[in-house]
Design a protein around this motif. Structure first.
Motif, PDB file in Angstrom:
ATOM      1  N   SER A  36       0.861  -1.186   0.000  1.00  0.00           N
ATOM      2  CA  SER A  36       0.000   0.000   0.000  1.00  0.00           C
ATOM      3  C   SER A  36       0.895   1.232   0.000  1.00  0.00           C
ATOM      4  CB  SER A  36      -0.829   0.034   1.281  1.00  0.00           C
ATOM      5  OG  SER A  36      -1.909  -0.829   1.209  1.00  0.00           O
ATOM      6  N   ALA A  37       0.258   2.382   0.030  1.00  0.00           N
ATOM      7  CA  ALA A  37       0.986   3.637   0.239  1.00  0.00           C
ATOM      8  C   ALA A  37       1.235   3.785   1.736  1.00  0.00           C
ATOM      9  CB  ALA A  37       0.146   4.799  -0.262  1.00  0.00           C
ATOM     10  N   LYS A  47      -2.715   9.699   6.055  1.00  0.00           N
ATOM     11  CA  LYS A  47      -2.219   8.726   5.076  1.00  0.00           C
ATOM     12  C   LYS A  47      -1.680   9.442   3.849  1.00  0.00           C
ATOM     13  CE  LYS A  47      -5.625   5.102   5.890  1.00  0.00           C
ATOM     14  NZ  LYS A  47      -6.601   4.229   5.258  1.00  0.00           N
ATOM     15  N   THR A  49      -2.044   8.618   0.818  1.00  0.00           N
ATOM     16  CA  THR A  49      -3.101   8.699  -0.199  1.00  0.00           C
ATOM     17  C   THR A  49      -3.994   9.916   0.039  1.00  0.00           C
ATOM     18  OG1 THR A  49      -3.071   6.304  -0.312  1.00  0.00           O
ATOM     19  CG2 THR A  49      -4.931   7.376  -1.359  1.00  0.00           C
ATOM     20  N   GLU A 120       1.296   4.328  -3.830  1.00  0.00           N
ATOM     21  CA  GLU A 120       1.713   2.923  -3.931  1.00  0.00           C
ATOM     22  C   GLU A 120       2.936   2.790  -4.840  1.00  0.00           C
ATOM     23  OE1 GLU A 120      -1.354   3.724  -3.298  1.00  0.00           O
ATOM     24  OE2 GLU A 120      -1.976   2.245  -1.806  1.00  0.00           O
ATOM     25  N   PHE A 182      -3.494  -1.129  -5.440  1.00  0.00           N
ATOM     26  CA  PHE A 182      -4.478  -0.058  -5.594  1.00  0.00           C
ATOM     27  C   PHE A 182      -4.767   0.403  -7.020  1.00  0.00           C
ATOM     28  CE2 PHE A 182      -5.489   4.609  -4.232  1.00  0.00           C
ATOM     29  CZ  PHE A 182      -6.822   4.335  -4.024  1.00  0.00           C
ATOM     30  N   ARG A 196     -11.162   2.776  -2.340  1.00  0.00           N
ATOM     31  CA  ARG A 196     -10.200   2.974  -1.256  1.00  0.00           C
ATOM     32  C   ARG A 196      -9.951   1.653  -0.511  1.00  0.00           C
ATOM     33  NH1 ARG A 196      -8.864   8.051   0.665  1.00  0.00           N
ATOM     34  NH2 ARG A 196      -7.152   6.872   1.576  1.00  0.00           N
ATOM     35  N   GLY A 197      -8.712   1.483  -0.093  1.00  0.00           N
ATOM     36  CA  GLY A 197      -8.344   0.233   0.578  1.00  0.00           C
ATOM     37  C   GLY A 197      -8.116  -0.898  -0.408  1.00  0.00           C
ATOM     38  N   GLY A 198      -8.045  -0.546  -1.695  1.00  0.00           N
ATOM     39  CA  GLY A 198      -8.041  -1.561  -2.750  1.00  0.00           C
ATOM     40  C   GLY A 198      -6.742  -2.320  -2.973  1.00  0.00           C
ATOM     41  N   SER A 199      -5.691  -2.018  -2.207  1.00  0.00           N
ATOM     42  CA  SER A 199      -4.471  -2.826  -2.379  1.00  0.00           C
ATOM     43  C   SER A 199      -4.737  -4.282  -1.993  1.00  0.00           C
ATOM     44  CB  SER A 199      -3.333  -2.275  -1.520  1.00  0.00           C
ATOM     45  OG  SER A 199      -3.035  -0.968  -1.926  1.00  0.00           O
ATOM     46  N   ASP A 200      -5.685  -4.484  -1.108  1.00  0.00           N
ATOM     47  CA  ASP A 200      -6.096  -5.856  -0.762  1.00  0.00           C
ATOM     48  C   ASP A 200      -6.586  -6.598  -2.009  1.00  0.00           C
ATOM     49  OD1 ASP A 200      -5.683  -5.521   1.940  1.00  0.00           O
ATOM     50  OD2 ASP A 200      -7.796  -5.156   2.422  1.00  0.00           O
TER      51      ASP A 200
HETATM   52  N1  ASP Z   1      -3.630   3.607  -0.324  1.00  0.00           N
HETATM   53  C1  ASP Z   1      -4.970   3.318  -0.693  1.00  0.00           C
HETATM   54  C2  ASP Z   1      -5.933   3.870   0.341  1.00  0.00           C
HETATM   55  O1  ASP Z   1      -5.520   4.503   1.296  1.00  0.00           O
HETATM   56  C3  ASP Z   1      -5.181   1.865  -0.965  1.00  0.00           C
HETATM   57  C4  ASP Z   1      -4.803   0.932   0.160  1.00  0.00           C
HETATM   58  O2  ASP Z   1      -4.123   1.319   1.106  1.00  0.00           O
HETATM   59  O3  ASP Z   1      -5.179  -0.231   0.092  1.00  0.00           O
HETATM   60  O4  ASP Z   1      -7.108   3.696   0.193  1.00  0.00           O
END
Ligand code: ASP
Length: 450
Positions: A36-37, A47, A49, A120, A182, A196-200
């Motif tokens: 992730s970032a 963050k 991002t 990222e 991401f 958002r959170g898409g690195s998963d």
């Molecule tokens: N950096 C992105 C976010 O903050 C994606 C991630 O962390 O998964 O949403």
């Protein structure tokens, strides 16, 4: 071979990145690393991002955005310095950030997407660089070059089927592949990000595409817990959970893993291990296709707010063929996704996310329901939360609904809605947002003891 994904807190600073490097080196099967970032270093931190989004917004509003971007560069500066990396590493990051900030803004969405991806992209470059400097063969791989093809939905992209075949070749790459999470590219070559959170999701797609034996998702908690630790003190850890249980809990607010990240690994039958970067020896949680239900039919309790109910009533609705289609078609026309549709004989409620249903949308929908569908009554209730009781044992255990509703009654919480039946692994209850904590605590005591 394993795919290991490290979230924002795992790469928030050099100390965290050193833990990541130790984890990667500890198991030669960890051949693909998704990052992730850099996330928050403390609870009041911002963050990367979010800093990038602020810089993009500044530029779109006609300001230079350089002040906001300086905060981004400062994060990478600190990491590069503390890792003892050569000065060139930072020079190339500074140039990359400058280039993104200076790009054309005529297409605002396109500009913002490229800015968001910088978090990222540069983090993955730094991690690859550090691994290399520490004597481990590692290569940064750009998602476009690897073939991570996504739908052209800025900020909400989905993986395209064609991506899987292309990404398979990552298996053959020498050393450790460090892949930024991401973002990917649409078939027309446009950079697009996942939600958002898409690195998963990136990690899950790579695990499925390469046929990994395990997808490890490293975060900052020892495991998934049976309830939100902010609502229940010291909830019990969950050792094993099925994909569908996890999907339902993620949907209802369990933020450990993005809810869209499960589909690719589920289809490929690849188990997921949720692990803690700060305590890699902890057993963590395994997400698997099936589990022994045993004496405990319920695995977790989750709750999430931000919903509203559109209640529609029309006498003899049950005999009016096509009513449901026309009603939902109307939501479709307005671009409003629906979440649930509990129904009675002459009435139907459509539960939607408040983010899609502002006052203007409400005005349009209500007017159309009255005029086009000739409903007798239509009203909206806001501030609804959904509480879910989830477990594989749900559909074969007698008396669970009674226990759940007793727990609500004990907490003095009124049930606005009950939705059970379509899902084999969950019961869903609508309550007022203000009553979520009391409801979850009471349910937890009922199913897991105090
Ligand atoms: N950096 C992105 C976010 O903050 C994606 C991630 O962390 O998964 O949403």
């Amino acid at each position: 071979m394993k795919v290991a994904k490290f979230g924002g807190s795992s790469v928030a600073d050099a100390t965290q990145i050193l833990k990541v490097v130790d984890i990667v080196k500890a198991d030669p099967d960890r051949r693909i690393v998704v990052v992730s970032a850099p996330g928050k270093r403390s609870s009041d931190d911002i963050k990367v991002t979010d800093l990038l989004i602020a810089a993009a917004e500044a530029r779109l509003k006609g300001r230079p955005g350089t002040e906001e971007m300086a905060a981004v560069l400062a994060r990478y500066e600190e990491i590069a310095r503390d890792l003892g990396l050569a000065a060139e590493a930072l020079t190339s990051i500074a140039a990359d950030l400058d280039e993104r900030l200076g790009a054309a803004t005529a297409d605002g969405a396109r500009f913002t997407e490229a800015m968001k991806a910088a978090g990222e992209a540069n983090c993955a470059r730094l991690v690859a660089e550090y691994l290399g400097a520490a004597g481990t063969e590692a290569h940064f791989v750009e998602p476009g070059e690897a073939g991570l093809l996504l739908s052209e939905e800025p900020g909400n992209a989905r993986v395209l089927e064609a991506a899987y075949g292309r990404l398979r070749a990552l298996r053959q790459r020498p050393g450790i592949t460090v892949f930024p999470g991401f973002y990917g590219y649409s078939p027309s070559g446009r950079l697009v990000t996942f939600p958002r959170g898409g690195s998963d999701i990136t990690g899950a797609v790579l695990a499925a595409a390469t046929g990994a034996e395990l997808y490890e998702n490293f975060t900052d908690v020892d495991s998934v817990f049976a309830a939100d630790p902010k609502l229940v003190s010291e909830p019990r850890p969950v050792a094993e959970i099925t994909y569908r249980e996890m999907r339902e809990l993620s949907y209802a607010g369990f933020s450990v893993l993005h809810d869209e990240a499960l589909e690719p690994v589920f289809r490929a039958g690849i188990p997921v291990a949720v692990k803690n970067t700060n305590n890699p020896a902890a057993p963590g949680t395994r997400i698997v296709p099936t589990r022994q239900v045993g004496a405990e039919p319920v695995v977790g309790i989750a709750a999430t707010g931000g919903f509203c109910t559109v209640f529609i009533s029309k006498y003899l609705m049950n005999r009016e063929i096509g009513f449901g289609r026309r009603l939902l078609g109307l939501f479709e026309d307005e671009g409003i996704p629906f979440e649930h549709t509990p129904s009675g004989i002459d009435n139907l409620s459509v539960v939607v996310g408040e983010e899609y249903f502002d006052q203007a949308a409400e005005g349009r929908v209500l007017k159309r329901v009255r005029t086009e569908l000739e409903a007798d009554e239509v009203s909206v209730k806001r501030g609804l939360a959904l509480v879910m009781v989830v477990g594989e044992g749900m559909h074969q255990t007698v008396g669970l609904a009674a226990r759940a509703t007793t727990a609500f009654a004990r907490a003095g919480v009124n049930l606005e809605m009950i939705n059970q039946g379509s899902s084999e692994v969950s019961m869903m209850f609508g309550v007022k947002e203000a009553e979520v904590a009391a409801a979850v605590q009471s349910l937890y005591t009922e199913f897991f003891g105090s």
